[in-house]
Design a protein around this motif. Structure first.
Motif, PDB file in Angstrom:
ATOM      1  N   ASN A   1       0.883  -1.274  -0.144  1.00 40.87           N
ATOM      2  CA  ASN A   1      -0.030  -0.114   0.051  1.00 40.87           C
ATOM      3  C   ASN A   1       1.036   1.160   0.046  1.00 40.87           C
ATOM      4  O   ASN A   1       2.213   1.303   0.206  1.00 40.87           O
ATOM      5  N   TRP A   2       0.263   2.424  -0.102  1.00 39.49           N
ATOM      6  CA  TRP A   2       0.798   3.527  -0.422  1.00 39.49           C
ATOM      7  C   TRP A   2       1.415   4.377   0.710  1.00 39.49           C
ATOM      8  O   TRP A   2       2.234   5.341   0.955  1.00 39.49           O
ATOM      9  N   LYS A   3       0.903   3.905   2.040  1.00 40.57           N
ATOM     10  CA  LYS A   3       1.283   4.837   3.192  1.00 40.57           C
ATOM     11  C   LYS A   3       2.690   4.511   3.545  1.00 40.57           C
ATOM     12  O   LYS A   3       3.383   3.532   3.621  1.00 40.57           O
ATOM     13  N   GLN A   4       3.305   5.684   4.061  1.00 41.44           N
ATOM     14  CA  GLN A   4       4.712   5.869   4.517  1.00 41.44           C
ATOM     15  C   GLN A   4       4.656   6.251   5.948  1.00 41.44           C
ATOM     16  O   GLN A   4       5.533   5.774   6.826  1.00 41.44           O
TER      17      GLN A   4
ATOM     18  N   GLY B   1      -3.715   1.776  -7.359  1.00 38.94           N
ATOM     19  CA  GLY B   1      -2.842   2.494  -8.253  1.00 38.94           C
ATOM     20  C   GLY B   1      -1.649   1.657  -8.511  1.00 38.94           C
ATOM     21  O   GLY B   1      -1.491   0.661  -8.069  1.00 38.94           O
ATOM     22  N   LYS B   2      -0.879   2.318  -9.602  1.00 41.93           N
ATOM     23  CA  LYS B   2       0.371   1.458  -9.904  1.00 41.93           C
ATOM     24  C   LYS B   2       1.598   2.150  -9.549  1.00 41.93           C
ATOM     25  O   LYS B   2       1.534   3.538  -9.711  1.00 41.93           O
ATOM     26  N   ARG B   3       2.674   1.528  -9.133  1.00 40.98           N
ATOM     27  CA  ARG B   3       3.881   2.270  -8.607  1.00 40.98           C
ATOM     28  C   ARG B   3       4.953   1.256  -9.276  1.00 40.98           C
ATOM     29  O   ARG B   3       5.078   0.150  -8.558  1.00 40.98           O
ATOM     30  N   ASN B   4       5.842   1.946 -10.158  1.00 41.62           N
ATOM     31  CA  ASN B   4       6.872   1.244 -10.883  1.00 41.62           C
ATOM     32  C   ASN B   4       6.585  -0.337 -11.230  1.00 41.62           C
ATOM     33  O   ASN B   4       7.090  -1.162 -11.157  1.00 41.62           O
ATOM     34  N   GLY B   5       5.405  -0.168 -11.808  1.00 46.51           N
ATOM     35  CA  GLY B   5       4.587  -1.375 -12.478  1.00 46.51           C
ATOM     36  C   GLY B   5       3.950  -2.420 -11.523  1.00 46.51           C
ATOM     37  O   GLY B   5       3.339  -3.419 -11.897  1.00 46.51           O
TER      38      GLY B   5
ATOM     39  N   MET C   1       3.368   7.115  -1.161  1.00 47.46           N
ATOM     40  CA  MET C   1       3.956   7.250  -2.250  1.00 47.46           C
ATOM     41  C   MET C   1       2.946   7.664  -3.399  1.00 47.46           C
ATOM     42  O   MET C   1       1.771   7.203  -3.167  1.00 47.46           O
ATOM     43  N   MET C   2       3.535   8.496  -4.266  1.00 43.58           N
ATOM     44  CA  MET C   2       2.569   8.719  -5.327  1.00 43.58           C
ATOM     45  C   MET C   2       2.424   7.658  -6.321  1.00 43.58           C
ATOM     46  O   MET C   2       3.480   7.040  -6.757  1.00 43.58           O
ATOM     47  N   CYS C   3       1.288   7.350  -6.699  1.00 40.03           N
ATOM     48  CA  CYS C   3       0.940   6.314  -7.819  1.00 40.03           C
ATOM     49  C   CYS C   3       0.122   6.875  -8.902  1.00 40.03           C
ATOM     50  O   CYS C   3      -0.534   7.620  -8.752  1.00 40.03           O
TER      51      CYS C   3
END
Length: 314
Positions: free
Chosen positions: A76-79, A204-208, A90-92
């Motif tokens: 997941n996107w949470k940091q 979403g997608k982040r670096n594929g 993270m931006m996705c």
């Protein structure tokens, strides 16, 4: 009781800002997102005129706990959560979809079923079901993710693939993650005497790589019933005791508002606002098993700005 309904920060490295229905998202160097959960509340895709004190804090803290509790299922996107109302992540590149999982027939699905509809988003529904009845297995009923002011629309898997909103491989992963997240949420809710009825997930997608974004299992994105008394109420055809935003929608409908042209939002008196706030806090305490600590006695915007800047400067 104060509510944060607008933000206009200027963080170090900020390149843009997006004001959503409920959240304000700040883009930092096109790499990091600072998501502020405001106290705005929306229903029928309309932002209501009054903010709900502590709502943003409730949503943000529940979502943070569930993101941490499900990261073994999918990334997941949470940091970090540098403030009770803020998640940094993270931006996705988001999919223009909301993956809605339903375990029970209620809400908009029940209203459609009652009107004779037997298929939602390409999923066939059994005959003879009753309101609030459990499906044999959870079903996935995606919607498009509409721009502010527009309504989300139901969409089938076939239409998603036809419109190129996801590849067949991506969709299989989205559906798999959604079902597994729903099962985990169901297990956690059961430990707290609750039933996770339905919810939505955004990816979403982040670096594929496909990544879970936004909030999960909050009262804005989910519907909960109390386990105790569920069966008795169902058999008697009585409304379920629930913790979700549905009670806000029902109050609006009872007062002649469903977001349609020409309709006016009924007056949100201080008593109505306070009641909604207490319902959000009630859900927080039920679903987390923890006492809600109200962040008060200070300027909310100044606190957020200070906490976020301190985090970004690390």
């Amino acid at each position: 009781m104060k509510a944060l309904t607008q933000t206009d920060f200027n963080f170090k490295g900020q390149t843009s800002i997006y004001h959503g229905k409920v959240r304000d998202v700040y883009n930092i160097n096109n790499e990091t997102l600072v998501m502020v959960a405001t106290d705005r509340i929306s229903a029928f895709d309309v932002v209501l005129p009054e903010g709900i004190p502590y709502k943003g804090q409730v949503l943000n803290q529940i979502a943070a706990k569930f993101l941490d509790a499900t990261k073994d299922i999918c990334p997941n996107w949470k940091q970090a959560t540098p403030d009770p109302m803020v998640t940094v992540g993270m931006m996705c590149e988001g999919f223009p979809l909301e993956m809605i999982v339903r375990g029970y027939l209620c809400g908009s699905a029940w209203r459609a079923y009652k009107d004779g509809m037997r298929e939602i988003c390409g999923v066939r529904l059994p005959e003879g079901m009753r309101e609030n009845e459990r499906f044999p297995e959870p079903i996935v009923t995606p919607t498009t993710k509409a721009e502010l002011g527009l309504h989300d629309e139901n969409i089938s898997k076939a239409q998603i693939l036809e419109q190129g909103l996801a590849t067949p491989e991506e969709y299989e992963i989205l559906e798999k993650y959604a079902i597994e997240l729903f099962r985990r949420g169901t297990e956690i809710a059961a430990q707290r005497g609750l039933i996770l009825v339905d919810t939505k997930y955004e990816f979403g997608k982040r670096n594929g790589e496909i990544v879970l974004m936004d909030e999960i299992h909050t009262p804005d994105s989910s519907r909960y019933f109390y386990s105790e008394g569920y069966q008795e109420r169902f058999e008697a055809g009585e409304p379920q005791r629930q913790l979700s935003k549905e009670f806000v929608r029902e109050w609006l409908m009872d007062n002649g508002f469903q977001g349609k042209a020409g309709q006016t939002v009924p007056e949100m008196t201080p008593e109505i606002v306070a009641g909604i706030s207490e319902r959000y806090i009630e859900l927080y305490e039920h679903i987390t098993g923890e006492t809600f600590v109200r962040e008060e006695g200070q300027n909310i915007a100044e606190r957020i700005e200070r906490n976020v800047n301190n985090y970004l400067l690390k």
